[in-house]
Design a protein around this motif. Structure first.
Motif, mmCIF file in Angstrom:
data_model
loop_
_atom_site.group_PDB
_atom_site.id
_atom_site.type_symbol
_atom_site.label_atom_id
_atom_site.label_comp_id
_atom_site.label_asym_id
_atom_site.label_seq_id
_atom_site.Cartn_x
_atom_site.Cartn_y
_atom_site.Cartn_z
ATOM 1 N N LYS A 31 23.926 61.812 33.338
ATOM 2 C CA LYS A 31 25.100 62.405 33.977
ATOM 3 C C LYS A 31 24.855 63.867 34.275
ATOM 4 C CE LYS A 31 27.453 62.839 29.527
ATOM 5 N NZ LYS A 31 28.680 62.583 28.789
ATOM 6 N N ILE A 32 25.672 64.372 35.196
ATOM 7 C CA ILE A 32 25.666 65.786 35.557
ATOM 8 C C ILE A 32 26.935 66.387 34.970
ATOM 9 C CG2 ILE A 32 25.675 67.455 37.443
ATOM 10 C CD1 ILE A 32 23.071 65.811 37.222
ATOM 11 N N ILE A 33 26.775 67.440 34.178
ATOM 12 C CA ILE A 33 27.901 68.069 33.487
ATOM 13 C C ILE A 33 28.266 69.348 34.239
ATOM 14 C CG2 ILE A 33 28.685 69.047 31.304
ATOM 15 C CD1 ILE A 33 26.340 67.254 30.083
ATOM 16 N N PRO A 34 29.471 69.383 34.825
ATOM 17 C CA PRO A 34 29.871 70.586 35.569
ATOM 18 C C PRO A 34 29.951 71.803 34.650
ATOM 19 C CG PRO A 34 31.437 68.790 35.893
ATOM 20 C CD PRO A 34 30.484 68.362 34.826
ATOM 21 N N SER A 35 29.739 72.951 35.235
ATOM 22 C CA SER A 35 29.795 74.206 34.491
ATOM 23 C C SER A 35 31.249 74.591 34.212
ATOM 24 C CB SER A 35 29.131 75.309 35.305
ATOM 25 O OG SER A 35 29.360 76.548 34.712
#
Length: 90
Positions: A31-35
């Motif tokens: 997954k890509i974890i938003p900042s």
């Protein structure tokens, strides 16, 4: 030749380039974890194949550079190779 002699011979071989010990492990971007803030980059969570389940998830900043020097980002589901090396000075 005694073991110490073989080691000494290897140390004198100028054609060998000393490299730190390393291993390459296959993985997949989970997954890509938003900042949470604009000043921090997003993170990519990578599931590494092989290690104990407790240690298989790795999070890195999703700010990478390709072979041409261009900025790139990982995408969910991308297959990656993670290289782990040791620092011989520590």
């Amino acid at each position: 030749m005694a073991r110490s002699g073989r080691i000494a011979g290897l140390n004198l071989d100028t054609s060998r380039t000393p490299e730190p010990p390393s291993i390459v492990l296959p993985g997949t971007v989970d997954k890509i974890i938003p900042s949470p803030r604009r000043s921090q980059p997003e993170k990519a969570q990578i599931a590494v194949d092989g290690p104990d389940r407790r240690y298989r998830d790795l999070r890195i900043e999703n700010v990478l550079t390709d072979e041409h020097g261009d900025d790139v980002k990982l995408k969910k589901g991308a297959h990656v190779e993670v290289t782990v090396t040791s620092d011989p000075t520590k």
